[in-house]
Design a protein around this motif. Structure first.
Motif, PDB file in Angstrom:
ATOM      1  N   LEU A 284      -7.585  13.587  10.828  1.00  0.00           N
ATOM      2  CA  LEU A 284      -7.031  12.320  10.363  1.00  0.00           C
ATOM      3  C   LEU A 284      -7.240  12.176   8.852  1.00  0.00           C
ATOM      4  CD1 LEU A 284      -5.616   9.736  11.232  1.00  0.00           C
ATOM      5  CD2 LEU A 284      -7.886   8.718  11.679  1.00  0.00           C
ATOM      6  N   ALA A 285      -8.398  12.656   8.372  1.00  0.00           N
ATOM      7  CA  ALA A 285      -8.671  12.583   6.928  1.00  0.00           C
ATOM      8  C   ALA A 285      -7.688  13.459   6.152  1.00  0.00           C
ATOM      9  CB  ALA A 285     -10.106  13.010   6.644  1.00  0.00           C
ATOM     10  N   LEU A 286      -7.463  14.693   6.635  1.00  0.00           N
ATOM     11  CA  LEU A 286      -6.542  15.591   5.941  1.00  0.00           C
ATOM     12  C   LEU A 286      -5.118  15.058   5.989  1.00  0.00           C
ATOM     13  CD1 LEU A 286      -5.950  18.215   4.463  1.00  0.00           C
ATOM     14  CD2 LEU A 286      -5.799  19.371   6.693  1.00  0.00           C
ATOM     15  N   ALA A 287      -4.697  14.547   7.148  1.00  0.00           N
ATOM     16  CA  ALA A 287      -3.347  13.986   7.260  1.00  0.00           C
ATOM     17  C   ALA A 287      -3.170  12.815   6.296  1.00  0.00           C
ATOM     18  CB  ALA A 287      -3.081  13.550   8.698  1.00  0.00           C
ATOM     19  N   ALA A 288      -4.216  11.971   6.190  1.00  0.00           N
ATOM     20  CA  ALA A 288      -4.149  10.827   5.279  1.00  0.00           C
ATOM     21  C   ALA A 288      -4.065  11.297   3.823  1.00  0.00           C
ATOM     22  CB  ALA A 288      -5.369   9.940   5.476  1.00  0.00           C
ATOM     23  N   HIS A 289      -4.868  12.281   3.473  1.00  0.00           N
ATOM     24  CA  HIS A 289      -4.856  12.772   2.096  1.00  0.00           C
ATOM     25  C   HIS A 289      -3.509  13.406   1.745  1.00  0.00           C
ATOM     26  CE1 HIS A 289      -6.257  14.553  -1.634  1.00  0.00           C
ATOM     27  NE2 HIS A 289      -5.729  15.713  -1.227  1.00  0.00           N
ATOM     28  N   LEU A 290      -2.974  14.217   2.649  1.00  0.00           N
ATOM     29  CA  LEU A 290      -1.687  14.867   2.386  1.00  0.00           C
ATOM     30  C   LEU A 290      -0.583  13.827   2.232  1.00  0.00           C
ATOM     31  CD1 LEU A 290      -1.877  17.925   4.835  1.00  0.00           C
ATOM     32  CD2 LEU A 290      -2.211  17.924   2.343  1.00  0.00           C
TER      33      LEU A 290
ATOM     34  N   ALA B 213       4.348   8.380   9.805  1.00  0.00           N
ATOM     35  CA  ALA B 213       4.645   9.419   8.811  1.00  0.00           C
ATOM     36  C   ALA B 213       3.879  10.698   9.131  1.00  0.00           C
ATOM     37  CB  ALA B 213       4.261   8.928   7.421  1.00  0.00           C
ATOM     38  N   ALA B 214       2.692  10.566   9.753  1.00  0.00           N
ATOM     39  CA  ALA B 214       1.880  11.737  10.092  1.00  0.00           C
ATOM     40  C   ALA B 214       0.879  11.342  11.167  1.00  0.00           C
ATOM     41  CB  ALA B 214       1.160  12.270   8.865  1.00  0.00           C
ATOM     42  N   LEU B 215       0.413  12.362  11.880  1.00  0.00           N
ATOM     43  CA  LEU B 215      -0.633  12.184  12.886  1.00  0.00           C
ATOM     44  C   LEU B 215      -1.813  13.066  12.494  1.00  0.00           C
ATOM     45  CD1 LEU B 215       1.490  12.449  16.167  1.00  0.00           C
ATOM     46  CD2 LEU B 215       0.805  10.363  14.954  1.00  0.00           C
TER      47      LEU B 215
ATOM     48  N   ALA C 278       0.832  -1.206   0.000  1.00  0.00           N
ATOM     49  CA  ALA C 278       0.000   0.000   0.000  1.00  0.00           C
ATOM     50  C   ALA C 278       0.862   1.250   0.000  1.00  0.00           C
ATOM     51  CB  ALA C 278      -0.939  -0.004   1.203  1.00  0.00           C
ATOM     52  N   LYS C 279       0.377   2.273  -0.651  1.00  0.00           N
ATOM     53  CA  LYS C 279       1.112   3.538  -0.639  1.00  0.00           C
ATOM     54  C   LYS C 279       0.972   4.232   0.706  1.00  0.00           C
ATOM     55  CE  LYS C 279       1.581   7.947  -3.096  1.00  0.00           C
ATOM     56  NZ  LYS C 279       1.095   8.783  -4.222  1.00  0.00           N
ATOM     57  N   THR C 280      -0.250   4.191   1.279  1.00  0.00           N
ATOM     58  CA  THR C 280      -0.517   4.855   2.553  1.00  0.00           C
ATOM     59  C   THR C 280      -1.426   3.963   3.383  1.00  0.00           C
ATOM     60  OG1 THR C 280      -0.477   6.996   1.393  1.00  0.00           O
ATOM     61  CG2 THR C 280      -1.325   6.994   3.646  1.00  0.00           C
ATOM     62  N   VAL C 281      -1.122   3.893   4.686  1.00  0.00           N
ATOM     63  CA  VAL C 281      -1.951   3.125   5.608  1.00  0.00           C
ATOM     64  C   VAL C 281      -2.405   4.066   6.729  1.00  0.00           C
ATOM     65  CG1 VAL C 281      -2.050   1.216   7.247  1.00  0.00           C
ATOM     66  CG2 VAL C 281      -0.776   0.962   5.105  1.00  0.00           C
ATOM     67  N   VAL C 282      -3.697   4.017   7.031  1.00  0.00           N
ATOM     68  CA  VAL C 282      -4.248   4.824   8.124  1.00  0.00           C
ATOM     69  C   VAL C 282      -4.801   3.870   9.170  1.00  0.00           C
ATOM     70  CG1 VAL C 282      -5.902   6.611   8.783  1.00  0.00           C
ATOM     71  CG2 VAL C 282      -4.889   6.635   6.491  1.00  0.00           C
TER      72      VAL C 282
ATOM     73  N   VAL D 198       2.619   5.450   7.230  1.00  0.00           N
ATOM     74  CA  VAL D 198       1.469   5.125   8.082  1.00  0.00           C
ATOM     75  C   VAL D 198       1.043   6.394   8.822  1.00  0.00           C
ATOM     76  CG1 VAL D 198       0.611   3.774  10.020  1.00  0.00           C
ATOM     77  CG2 VAL D 198       2.154   2.732   8.339  1.00  0.00           C
ATOM     78  N   VAL D 199      -0.270   6.659   8.799  1.00  0.00           N
ATOM     79  CA  VAL D 199      -0.849   7.810   9.509  1.00  0.00           C
ATOM     80  C   VAL D 199      -1.602   7.275  10.716  1.00  0.00           C
ATOM     81  CG1 VAL D 199      -2.387   9.806   9.344  1.00  0.00           C
ATOM     82  CG2 VAL D 199      -1.098   9.048   7.333  1.00  0.00           C
TER      83      VAL D 199
END
Length: 580
Positions: free
Chosen positions: A179-185, A147-149, A90-94, A121-122
């Motif tokens: 969390l949605a914005l952090a995941a999108h960024l 990677a982000a919170l 996966a490119k990004t995991v939340v 991972v967020v």
């Protein structure tokens, strides 16, 4: 009737006040309007076909199968670490869980290592709101490996349902990404720019986010089109794998009672259904990706539309007859009801029909009632004009029989009206008194001219005929719907307080006030005017006569009113004797 202005200025006061209230509602009471407006918005949005979810997003949900397989929640963090390892493509995991406390060091290290190994991972944080806000972060090593919170909080709308996300959460002097914005960024690599703080304006990836206050409306997406997997199946390698490559994968809970805000009530048309927190999070991410997200028409434009619809409804109700007004009203209502749907379909703009339709519903019946009242008033005016014309024609007939008394009835009516006003009688009583005064000698129509115009002294029999004219007046006008005041004035204007009058010999309070007033007015004009058998009296002699007869034959209070009226004539033109 069409050539006359049937409306008066005061007729427009109530419609204008209602129109102003409807117009001001979006500006002065937005919360109340929002609460009433939300179900309408939900209903209209449900008429449009929902979109499909993005194909680069996937959900991994903890459902009943996973709980049966892995036991009681919470699970060891190494379990989540193994799942993250499975999501390496996966490119990004939340991870839509909170991990605030430290657990067994080995468990914490296992998850932190998996998060760091995945590389993007967020993790979720929680913001305690209130007088002293507090930010609850994931456990230290775990937070540092992410990677982000992002803040996982969500807030309901004015009616307790969830329709919006909050991209940025204020925290002290700074703002924290949701969390949605952090995941999108993290997934898109787009840059976020704050254009202004008050009001909040954000630019994401070079495009403006149409915030409604601090919130962003969720898109109409069919959540069943989201690629969804069971946690235990992915953990044990039965599903997922390479299908997660390049995707944004959200992991969360789909069972009530074990997660944070795990089931949220969201509107679907006029119904409400619970939505799992991770699904809501996916829709919040979709809202950030929308190229044409939902926007509401500004309150000033809503107020203007409400004013225009209210004005149109008022004009239709006030100016058109019932059948035509109903047809145009239907057109106006249809326009107000269909405009929101057209704007939603054409530009994803929400225009609330509440103000325009409320204005139409209020203003049309009020304006139509005003119209009916104005038409009735005009009809009454015409009826009164016709009645007055008839009265004048009758009076002219009486005058034609006895030229010596021409103009007597009009003068008596004018004086009786002034006496009535001087005595503070209500307007309708003064009007009825004037009509009775105009008609008080109608009975003379039935008296032979030989008696009316006789220059010599009348015989007893002839005088008896003259004395019958009040009764004749009452008989002639019996079928006419006059007020009691008019009838009694005509019938009793020759009665005297001491009972020596005619035709009924009434005395004292048995004589109506209108009869007593007309007696003074009739006698005054008779004494002032010239007749074939006498000259007109001077004003001083007439007043002296009434003073002598005070409370004997004439009412003293009426004589007082006469004195006041005559005193007022000193400032006006003194009445001339009738020399006709």
């Amino acid at each position: 009737m069409r050539d006359r202005k049937i409306f008066r200025l005061r007729d427009g006061v109530l419609p204008l006040l209602l129109a102003a209230a409807v117009t001001a509602l979006p500006l002065t009471a937005p919360a109340a309007l929002d609460r009433a407006d939300r179900p309408l918005m939900d209903l209209y949005r449900s008429f449009l076909p929902p979109k499909e979810a993005s194909d680069d997003m996937a959900l991994i949900l903890i459902g009943e199968p996973s709980l049966r397989a892995l036991g009681r929640w919470p699970w060891p963090r190494s379990v989540h670490g193994r799942l993250v390892d499975r999501l390496a493509p996966a490119k990004t995991v939340v991870l839509d869980f909170l991990f605030p406390e430290a657990t067994a060091p080995s468990e914490d290290r296992a998850l932190a290592a998996a998060v760091a190994g995945q590389g993007n991972v967020v993790l979720a944080a929680h913001l305690e709101t209130g007088p002293e806000p507090a930010l609850i972060l994931p456990q230290g090593d775990l937070a540092r490996s992410a990677a982000a919170l992002g803040v996982a909080n969500v807030l309901p709308d004015v009616d307790g349902l969830y329709r919006q996300s909050i991209p940025l959460w204020p925290y002290g002097e700074k703002s924290l990404p949701s969390l949605a914005l952090a995941a999108h960024l993290a997934h898109s690599g787009e840059a976020l720019e704050a254009v202004s703080d008050s009001p909040l304006k954000l630019r994401l990836g070079g495009r403006d986010l149409p915030l409604d206050g601090q919130r962003l409306w969720l898109p109409q997406i069919d959540e069943t089109t989201l690629a969804t997997y069971e946690y235990i199946d992915v953990l044990e390698g039965r599903s997922g794998g390479k299908s997660f490559a390049g995707k944004l994968v959200i992991v969360g809970v789909d069972v009530a009672g074990i997660g944070f805000q795990d089931l949220l009530p969201v509107p679907r048309g006029l119904a409400v259904r619970p939505l799992a927190g991770p699904v809501f999070l996916a829709l919040a991410v979709e809202a950030l990706r929308e190229r044409e997200p939902l926007r509401r028409i500004p309150a000033t434009a809503q107020a203007t539309a409400a004013a225009l619809f209210s004005l149109a409804a008022a004009l239709i109700g006030a100016l058109l007859p019932a059948r035509r007004s109903i047809l145009l009203l239907g057109t106006l209502v249809a326009a107000g009801a269909l405009a929101p749907l057209a704007l939603l379909a054409g530009g994803n703009l929400w225009f609330s029909p509440l103000g325009p339709l409320a204005g139409t519903a209020l203003l049309f019946p009020v304006a139509h009632i005003v119209r009916l009242h104005a038409l009735h008033r005009e009809s009454e005016r015409q009826r009164l004009e016709a009645f007055e014309g008839t009265v004048k024609a009758i009076v002219a007939t009486v005058d034609a029989k006895d030229p010596d008394t021409r103009g007597h009835s009009e003068r008596v009516a004018a004086l009786a009206s002034r006496l009535g006003r001087e005595m503070d009688l209500p307007d309708e009583e003064v009007e009825a008194l004037a009509i009775g005064a105009l008609l008080h000698d109608v009975g003379k129509i039935g008296i032979p001219d030989s008696i009316l115009r006789k220059p010599d002294r009348l015989t007893e029999e002839e005088y008896a005929v003259i004395r019958s004219h009040p009764l004749r007046s009452r008989e002639i006008l019996e079928a006419v719907p006059l007020r009691e005041t008019s009838f009694r004035a005509m019938a009793e204007h020759h009665e005297k307080l001491d009972g020596s009058g005619y035709p009924d010999g009434l005395a004292g309070d048995a004589i109506s006030l209108s009869g007593r007033i007309l007696a003074v007015a009739d006698t005054f004009d008779a004494l002032l005017s010239r007749r074939v058998y006498k000259e007109g009296w001077p004003l001083e002699k007439i007043l002296a006569f009434f003073r002598d007869e005070r409370d004997k034959t004439f009412d003293g209070t009426v004589i007082d009113a006469l004195e006041s009226v005559v005193a007022g004539w000193e400032k006006e033109e003194r009445p001339r004797k009738d020399t006709s």
